[in-house]
Design a protein around this motif. Structure first.
Motif, PDB file in Angstrom:
ATOM      1  N   UNK A 278       0.838  -1.204   0.000  1.00 55.87           N
ATOM      2  CA  UNK A 278       0.000   0.000   0.000  1.00 55.87           C
ATOM      3  C   UNK A 278       0.874   1.255   0.000  1.00 55.87           C
ATOM      4  N   UNK A 279       0.386   2.307  -0.646  1.00 57.16           N
ATOM      5  CA  UNK A 279       1.060   3.600  -0.643  1.00 57.16           C
ATOM      6  C   UNK A 279       0.484   4.444   0.491  1.00 57.16           C
ATOM      7  N   UNK A 280       1.350   5.154   1.199  1.00 54.98           N
ATOM      8  CA  UNK A 280       0.864   6.035   2.255  1.00 54.98           C
ATOM      9  C   UNK A 280       0.395   7.344   1.644  1.00 54.98           C
ATOM     10  N   UNK A 281      -0.813   7.754   2.043  1.00 52.09           N
ATOM     11  CA  UNK A 281      -1.439   8.977   1.531  1.00 52.09           C
ATOM     12  C   UNK A 281      -1.583   9.965   2.683  1.00 52.09           C
ATOM     13  N   UNK A 282      -0.837  11.057   2.618  1.00 53.50           N
ATOM     14  CA  UNK A 282      -0.956  12.073   3.641  1.00 53.50           C
ATOM     15  C   UNK A 282      -0.666  11.540   5.029  1.00 53.50           C
ATOM     16  N   UNK A 283      -1.500  11.935   5.977  1.00 59.49           N
ATOM     17  CA  UNK A 283      -1.270  11.598   7.377  1.00 59.49           C
ATOM     18  C   UNK A 283      -1.702  10.184   7.726  1.00 59.49           C
ATOM     19  N   UNK A 284      -2.861   9.733   7.211  1.00 60.48           N
ATOM     20  CA  UNK A 284      -3.465   8.536   7.794  1.00 60.48           C
ATOM     21  C   UNK A 284      -4.196   7.618   6.817  1.00 60.48           C
ATOM     22  N   UNK A 285      -4.005   7.789   5.517  1.00 56.47           N
ATOM     23  CA  UNK A 285      -4.643   6.902   4.547  1.00 56.47           C
ATOM     24  C   UNK A 285      -3.603   6.051   3.822  1.00 56.47           C
ATOM     25  N   UNK A 305     -11.028  16.855   2.756  1.00 48.97           N
ATOM     26  CA  UNK A 305     -12.372  17.341   3.041  1.00 48.97           C
ATOM     27  C   UNK A 305     -12.880  16.711   4.325  1.00 48.97           C
ATOM     28  N   UNK A 306     -14.156  16.922   4.637  1.00 48.04           N
ATOM     29  CA  UNK A 306     -14.687  16.486   5.927  1.00 48.04           C
ATOM     30  C   UNK A 306     -14.667  14.977   6.096  1.00 48.04           C
ATOM     31  N   UNK A 307     -14.422  14.227   5.025  1.00 46.52           N
ATOM     32  CA  UNK A 307     -14.338  12.772   5.105  1.00 46.52           C
ATOM     33  C   UNK A 307     -12.893  12.276   5.172  1.00 46.52           C
ATOM     34  N   UNK A 308     -11.937  13.183   5.086  1.00 47.77           N
ATOM     35  CA  UNK A 308     -10.527  12.796   5.086  1.00 47.77           C
ATOM     36  C   UNK A 308      -9.882  13.142   3.766  1.00 47.77           C
ATOM     37  N   UNK A 309      -9.102  12.215   3.208  1.00 49.08           N
ATOM     38  CA  UNK A 309      -8.452  12.440   1.920  1.00 49.08           C
ATOM     39  C   UNK A 309      -9.362  11.984   0.791  1.00 49.08           C
ATOM     40  N   UNK A 310      -9.301  12.711  -0.323  1.00 47.29           N
ATOM     41  CA  UNK A 310     -10.221  12.429  -1.414  1.00 47.29           C
ATOM     42  C   UNK A 310      -9.579  12.790  -2.750  1.00 47.29           C
ATOM     43  N   UNK A 311     -10.003  12.059  -3.783  1.00 52.70           N
ATOM     44  CA  UNK A 311      -9.613  12.412  -5.156  1.00 52.70           C
ATOM     45  C   UNK A 311     -10.674  13.281  -5.812  1.00 52.70           C
ATOM     46  N   UNK A 312     -11.728  13.601  -5.072  1.00 53.30           N
ATOM     47  CA  UNK A 312     -12.817  14.428  -5.588  1.00 53.30           C
ATOM     48  C   UNK A 312     -12.354  15.877  -5.707  1.00 53.30           C
TER      49      UNK A 312
END
Length: 444
Positions: A278-285, A305-312
Motif C-alpha cells: 500500500x502507498x501512504x497517503x498524507x497523514x493517515x490513509x 475534506x470532511x471525510x478525510x483524503x479524497x480524489x474528488x
C-alpha cells in the motif's frame, strides 16, 4: 521520533483540518437565508458532490465522536427519511438547475441501516433532482455486524460502487473496551457480499490509540485487514474528548496509550501496510497503487475534506441531514446537529442550517496552504500567495511557529517552500496549525 518532540507537538487540541476555518469558528449569524443565497449563486454547469448523513446505529461505540443515536426498528429511520427527502427538495428549489453530480457519500451513523427499498427510493429521488454523471462515485459506510445480502442487492442496484467498512480493531479485548464486538468473519462476509454484487472498491477504517491497544495488536489487526485486500485503509488516531462526547466517559482512561505508544502504534501499522504494497497517503490513509487516491497524489490534486483524503476535485459539497457540513463557493454551512431540531426546521419548510462561515480571501489562502501540507507534506507558499494576491514574505513572517518547527528539525524551508520531513509526518497537524489564524495560541 524523540519523546520531547512528541510530547511537544502531539497536542489533542489541534484540529484535523478537514475544513478550514474549522467548525468551532462557524457562526450562528450564517443561517438558512444566507445558505439559500449561496445555493442560488452556484454555477449551473459545475459538478458538485453530495454528502448525506444518517444519524442512527443499532448500538453505540464508545469511541465514536459523531452525532448518532440508537434505534430499534425502521420507524425512526423512515420518519427521518421523510425529512431528508423534503430537505433535498428544498435545496433543489434554490439551485439554478439540476446540477451535475460527480461524487456522493452516505455517512453516519450507519447509513446501511436504511431498509433496502427505502435506500433505492432515496437514490431515485437524488437522481431526479441532480444530474448524475455515468462515472459518479457513490460510496456508503457499512457496519459489518448488521449488513445483509438484501442490502448488498440494493446497493448494487442503486449504483453504489464504493463501500467503507468500519473495523477499528480485530482484538476482542479492545473491542470489549469500546463496546464494539465484531468478528473477522463478519468483516470478511461483508467484503465478499459487496464484491459479489459488483461493489469492488472497498475501504477499511482502523483505529489506534484505543484502550488496551498495543503495537502488536495494531499490527495483527492490520495484517488481518490486508488479507481481505481492501483498496484503501484509513488509520485514524482515537481522539479522547469525554468533555465533549459523553459516551467516551465509558472508556477507561487508565487503559489508553500515551503519546509515545500512540506514535509507535501508528508507525507500526504504517510499516505493515507499506510492506503489504500500500502507498501512504498524507497523514493517515493507505491505498493500493492503482487507487484514485494514489493517482491523485502523484498528480498533485489530492484533496482534504470532511471525510478525510479524497480524489474528488469538486469545489462544492452539498450536505444533507443533521450535522452535515456543506462547502459552497462563498463559505461553509452546517445543519442542526440534533435530529429533532433538524426535523423541526424541515417540517416548517425551511432549510436546517444552524451556523456557517463566510470565507475571506485570506481564509482561502490559509486553507490552500493547510490542505497542501496535509496532503503533500509540503507547500509552495510563495506560489500559493501569488495565486491569491498576497505578499509571501509578510505572510511567512506572520507564521511565528514556523521558526520553532524549523529549529526542532520538523520542517525544512527553502525560499518559502516548506517541506515536512518524512520521519515527522505524524505531527503534520502542528505544521498546518502554524497557518491557522483562529487557533488558540496558548503554549503547548
Amino acid at each position: 521520533m524523540q519523546t520531547a518532540l512528541l510530547n511537544k507537538y502531539c497536542d489533542a487540541r489541534l484540529p484535523w483540518y478537514t475544513v478550514y476555518p474549522t467548525v468551532p469558528d462557524f457562526s450562528t449569524t450564517i443561517g438558512a437565508e444566507t445558505c439559500e443565497t449561496w445555493l442560488r449563486r452556484l454555477p449551473p454547469d459545475e459538478p458538485v458532490s453530495l454528502y448525506l448523513h444518517v444519524p442512527f446505529c443499532q448500538s453505540i461505540c464508545w469511541y465514536c465522536g459523531f452525532p448518532t443515536s440508537v434505534i430499534r426498528g425502521q420507524r425512526p429511520i423512515r420518519n427521518y427519511l421523510a425529512a431528508l427527502r423534503e430537505e433535498i427538495r428544498l435545496v433543489a428549489d434554490q439551485l439554478p438547475r439540476a446540477l451535475p453530480v460527480r461524487d456522493v457519500h452516505f455517512g453516519g451513523g450507519t447509513p446501511a441501516s436504511i431498509a433496502p427499498v427505502d435506500f433505492l427510493a432515496l437514490m431515485e429521488l437524488l437522481r431526479r433532482y441532480f444530474a448524475f454523471s455515468k462515472s459518479a462515485a457513490v460510496a456508503i459506510e457499512i457496519d459489518p455486524r448488521a449488513f445483509t445480502t438484501e442490502m448488498a442487492d440494493a446497493l448494487g442496484a442503486a449504483g453504489v460502487n464504493r463501500a467503507s467498512i468500519g473495523v477499528q480493531s480485530f482484538d476482542p479485548v479492545v473491542q470489549k473496551a469500546v463496546n464494539r464486538l465484531q468478528s473477522e468473519a463478519q468483516a470478511a462476509s461483508a467484503v465478499e457480499s459487496l464484491r459479489q454484487h459488483g461493489i469492488s472498491r472497498i475501504n477499511f477504517d482502523l483505529l489506534f490509540g484505543l484502550p488496551h491497544q498495543t503495537v502488536q495488536s495494531c499490527v495483527d489487526s492490520a495484517r488481518t485487514a490486508v488479507a481481505m485486500r481492501p483498496d484503501r485503509l484509513a488509520v485514524f488516531g482515537y481522539a479522547h474528548v469525554p468533555s465533549y462526547m459523553k459516551r467516551q466517559r465509558q472508556i477507561d482512561e487508565a487503559a489508553l496509550p500515551d503519546n509515545i505508544a500512540r506514535a509507535e502504534q501508528a508507525a507500526a501499522v504504517a510499516d505493515t501496510l507499506i510492506s503489504a504494497g500500500y502507498h501512504q497517503i498524507g497523514l493517515d490513509h493507505f491505498a493500493l497503487p492503482d487507487d484514485e487516491l494514489v493517482l491523485a497524489q502523484k498528480a498533485g490534486r489530492l484533496r482534504r475534506n470532511s471525510l478525510g483524503y479524497s480524489a474528488d476535485t469538486c469545489k462544492t459539497v452539498i450536505g444533507f441531514g443533521p450535522s452535515a457540513i456543506g462547502r459552497l463557493r462563498d463559505g461553509y454551512v452546517q445543519n442542526e446537529v440534533v435530529t429533532a431540531s433538524y426535523n423541526q426546521h424541515i417540517r416548517a419548510g425551511r432549510l436546517a442550517m444552524s451556523k456557517g462561515y463566510c470565507l475571506t480571501e485570506e481564509d482561502r489562502l490559509r486553507a490552500a496552504i493547510i490542505e497542501r501540507l496535509m496532503c503533500d507534506l509540503q507547500a509552495d507558499v510563495p506560489a500559493l500567495c501569488a495565486a491569491h494576491g498576497f505578499d509571501p514574505i509578510a505572510f511567512l513572517e506572520s507564521a511565528d511557529r514556523l521558526e520553532m518547527l524549523t529549529e526542532d528539525g520538523i520542517v525544512e524551508i527553502q525560499d518559502g517552500f516548506i517541506r515536512v520531513k518524512q520521519e515527522h509526518r505524524f505531527v503534520i497537524r502542528a505544521v498546518a496549525a502554524a497557518f491557522d489564524a483562529h487557533l488558540d495560541r496558548t503554549p503547548y
